[in-house]
Write a protein that holds these residues in place. Structure first.
Motif, PDB file in Angstrom:
ATOM      1  N   UNK A  20     -70.990 -70.280 -58.456  1.00 17.71           N
ATOM      2  CA  UNK A  20     -71.210 -68.831 -58.526  1.00 17.71           C
ATOM      3  C   UNK A  20     -72.678 -68.514 -58.843  1.00 17.71           C
ATOM      4  N   UNK A  21     -73.557 -69.256 -58.146  1.00 17.30           N
ATOM      5  CA  UNK A  21     -75.001 -69.080 -58.316  1.00 17.30           C
ATOM      6  C   UNK A  21     -75.540 -68.306 -57.114  1.00 17.30           C
ATOM      7  N   UNK A  22     -76.294 -67.259 -57.384  1.00 14.40           N
ATOM      8  CA  UNK A  22     -76.794 -66.379 -56.331  1.00 14.40           C
ATOM      9  C   UNK A  22     -77.852 -67.080 -55.486  1.00 14.40           C
ATOM     10  N   UNK A  23     -77.642 -67.111 -54.180  1.00 11.20           N
ATOM     11  CA  UNK A  23     -78.521 -67.872 -53.290  1.00 11.20           C
ATOM     12  C   UNK A  23     -79.607 -67.001 -52.659  1.00 11.20           C
ATOM     13  N   UNK A  24     -79.212 -65.909 -52.026  1.00  5.32           N
ATOM     14  CA  UNK A  24     -80.209 -65.093 -51.345  1.00  5.32           C
ATOM     15  C   UNK A  24     -80.939 -65.912 -50.295  1.00  5.32           C
ATOM     16  N   UNK A  25     -82.280 -65.938 -50.380  1.00  4.81           N
ATOM     17  CA  UNK A  25     -83.088 -66.691 -49.432  1.00  4.81           C
ATOM     18  C   UNK A  25     -83.285 -68.149 -49.851  1.00  4.81           C
ATOM     19  N   UNK A  26     -82.782 -68.553 -51.009  1.00  2.39           N
ATOM     20  CA  UNK A  26     -82.933 -69.947 -51.437  1.00  2.39           C
ATOM     21  C   UNK A  26     -82.199 -70.832 -50.428  1.00  2.39           C
ATOM     22  N   UNK A  27     -82.889 -71.867 -49.961  1.00  5.20           N
ATOM     23  CA  UNK A  27     -82.377 -72.655 -48.836  1.00  5.20           C
ATOM     24  C   UNK A  27     -81.524 -73.819 -49.325  1.00  5.20           C
ATOM     25  N   UNK A  28     -80.267 -73.525 -49.601  1.00  4.13           N
ATOM     26  CA  UNK A  28     -79.310 -74.512 -50.113  1.00  4.13           C
ATOM     27  C   UNK A  28     -78.460 -75.024 -48.950  1.00  4.13           C
ATOM     28  N   UNK A  29     -78.230 -76.347 -48.933  1.00  3.19           N
ATOM     29  CA  UNK A  29     -77.453 -76.934 -47.839  1.00  3.19           C
ATOM     30  C   UNK A  29     -75.956 -76.891 -48.145  1.00  3.19           C
ATOM     31  N   UNK A  30     -75.156 -77.267 -47.174  1.00  3.59           N
ATOM     32  CA  UNK A  30     -73.705 -77.336 -47.354  1.00  3.59           C
ATOM     33  C   UNK A  30     -73.329 -78.525 -48.235  1.00  3.59           C
ATOM     34  N   UNK A  31     -72.257 -78.364 -49.005  1.00  4.23           N
ATOM     35  CA  UNK A  31     -71.702 -79.515 -49.710  1.00  4.23           C
ATOM     36  C   UNK A  31     -70.652 -80.179 -48.806  1.00  4.23           C
ATOM     37  N   UNK A  32     -69.978 -81.198 -49.316  1.00  2.31           N
ATOM     38  CA  UNK A  32     -69.024 -81.947 -48.490  1.00  2.31           C
ATOM     39  C   UNK A  32     -67.906 -81.040 -47.979  1.00  2.31           C
ATOM     40  N   UNK A  33     -67.415 -80.146 -48.834  1.00  3.14           N
ATOM     41  CA  UNK A  33     -66.367 -79.219 -48.408  1.00  3.14           C
ATOM     42  C   UNK A  33     -66.902 -78.277 -47.331  1.00  3.14           C
ATOM     43  N   UNK A  34     -68.138 -77.821 -47.501  1.00  2.70           N
ATOM     44  CA  UNK A  34     -68.741 -76.927 -46.518  1.00  2.70           C
ATOM     45  C   UNK A  34     -68.884 -77.567 -45.152  1.00  2.70           C
ATOM     46  N   UNK A  35     -69.264 -78.845 -45.130  1.00  4.42           N
ATOM     47  CA  UNK A  35     -69.376 -79.568 -43.857  1.00  4.42           C
ATOM     48  C   UNK A  35     -68.005 -79.689 -43.193  1.00  4.42           C
ATOM     49  N   UNK A  36     -66.971 -79.964 -44.010  1.00  5.88           N
ATOM     50  CA  UNK A  36     -65.607 -80.065 -43.483  1.00  5.88           C
ATOM     51  C   UNK A  36     -65.143 -78.706 -42.947  1.00  5.88           C
ATOM     52  N   UNK A  37     -65.462 -77.637 -43.675  1.00  4.10           N
ATOM     53  CA  UNK A  37     -65.089 -76.296 -43.231  1.00  4.10           C
ATOM     54  C   UNK A  37     -65.743 -75.957 -41.889  1.00  4.10           C
ATOM     55  N   UNK A  38     -67.011 -76.352 -41.735  1.00  8.40           N
ATOM     56  CA  UNK A  38     -67.714 -76.094 -40.475  1.00  8.40           C
ATOM     57  C   UNK A  38     -67.009 -76.791 -39.315  1.00  8.40           C
ATOM     58  N   UNK A  39     -66.580 -78.017 -39.534  1.00 10.21           N
ATOM     59  CA  UNK A  39     -65.847 -78.765 -38.500  1.00 10.21           C
ATOM     60  C   UNK A  39     -64.518 -78.072 -38.177  1.00 10.21           C
ATOM     61  N   UNK A  40     -63.799 -77.659 -39.216  1.00 13.26           N
ATOM     62  CA  UNK A  40     -62.500 -76.996 -39.015  1.00 13.26           C
ATOM     63  C   UNK A  40     -62.678 -75.685 -38.258  1.00 13.26           C
ATOM     64  N   UNK A  41     -63.730 -74.947 -38.587  1.00 11.89           N
ATOM     65  CA  UNK A  41     -64.010 -73.677 -37.916  1.00 11.89           C
ATOM     66  C   UNK A  41     -64.331 -73.910 -36.438  1.00 11.89           C
ATOM     67  N   UNK A  42     -65.180 -74.890 -36.150  1.00 10.08           N
ATOM     68  CA  UNK A  42     -65.559 -75.174 -34.771  1.00 10.08           C
ATOM     69  C   UNK A  42     -64.339 -75.590 -33.945  1.00 10.08           C
ATOM     70  N   UNK A  43     -63.476 -76.417 -34.519  1.00  9.17           N
ATOM     71  CA  UNK A  43     -62.270 -76.850 -33.809  1.00  9.17           C
ATOM     72  C   UNK A  43     -61.300 -75.680 -33.589  1.00  9.17           C
TER      73      UNK A  43
END
Length: 214
Positions: A20-43
């Motif tokens: 629950x950390x505010x990102x805004x323009x801070x360039x934070x990458x995906x975590x392992x769950x985020x990468x999995x979510x991206x794959x699930x979304x694309x499929x």
């Protein structure tokens, strides 16, 4: 009338989302769950045979890496557009929603009250953010009239697109969730915007987090 359709995708989860950390323009990458979510979304997009004409993404890494899953599965290349970035949250960037009221009490109070002129000391006001997103969305629409556009962006940016499409006031409290890796659909018939469907997450294996960046 010619209808232009948008499928709006929020990026996958990041460690800052989870904290629950505010990102805004801070360039934070995906975590392992985020990468999995991206794959699930694309499929999921492949499963419904979405025939899109063009793919756009914010230039921030969390969006670009989410778009990468689409690029690989559909053998396409995303157009990077920095105007699709999240709102710049100024002095609040990097703070959690627990820290912000303690460290920046006045700024936080102004932020959560949706003061549309508040620039958050070095950030963007809600009005400036709305103008940026509206301009970007309109430029893309005009360039691809009658097409289907797939667009990967951020929670606050997609909330702003919802406001544009539903004619919701900038001062109004947030009306919809924008979960990580969700699918959100809006369209324009040449005269008006319309929200067709919102916050679809049935393709995700786990619950997705809502956006914090207002």
């Amino acid at each position: 009338m010619t209808t232009t359709r948008f499928c709006l995708v929020r990026h996958g989860e990041t460690d800052w989302n989870a904290a629950r950390r505010l990102q805004g323009h801070t360039d934070i990458s995906l975590n392992a769950r985020g990468l999995a979510q991206a794959e699930q979304m694309a499929h999921a997009l492949k499963k419904i045979n979405l025939a899109f004409d063009v793919l756009y993404t914010s230039d921030l890494e969390r969006a670009a890496k989410t778009a990468k899953a689409i690029e690989q599965l559909f053998s396409t290349t995303a157009i990077t557009n920095a105007a699709l970035r999240e709102r710049h949250l100024g002095a609040l960037q990097g703070l959690t929603t627990d820290e912000a009221p303690q460290i920046e009490p006045e700024l936080w109070k102004s932020h959560i009250s949706r003061n549309i002129a508040e620039e958050l000391r070095g950030g963007e006001s809600i009005q400036q953010f709305a103008n940026r997103i509206n301009t970007a969305l309109e430029e893309i629409r005009v360039q691809h009239i009658g097409k289907t556009i797939l667009l990967v962006s951020h929670g606050g940016a997609l909330d702003m697109m919802y406001r544009i499409a539903s004619n919701q006031a900038l001062e109004a409290e947030k009306a919809v969730a924008v979960p990580n890796a969700s699918l959100n659909w809006i369209s324009h018939n040449g005269l008006d915007w319309k929200v067709d469907a919102w916050a679809q997450t049935g393709h995700l294996e786990d619950l997705a987090l809502d956006n914090l960046d207002l």
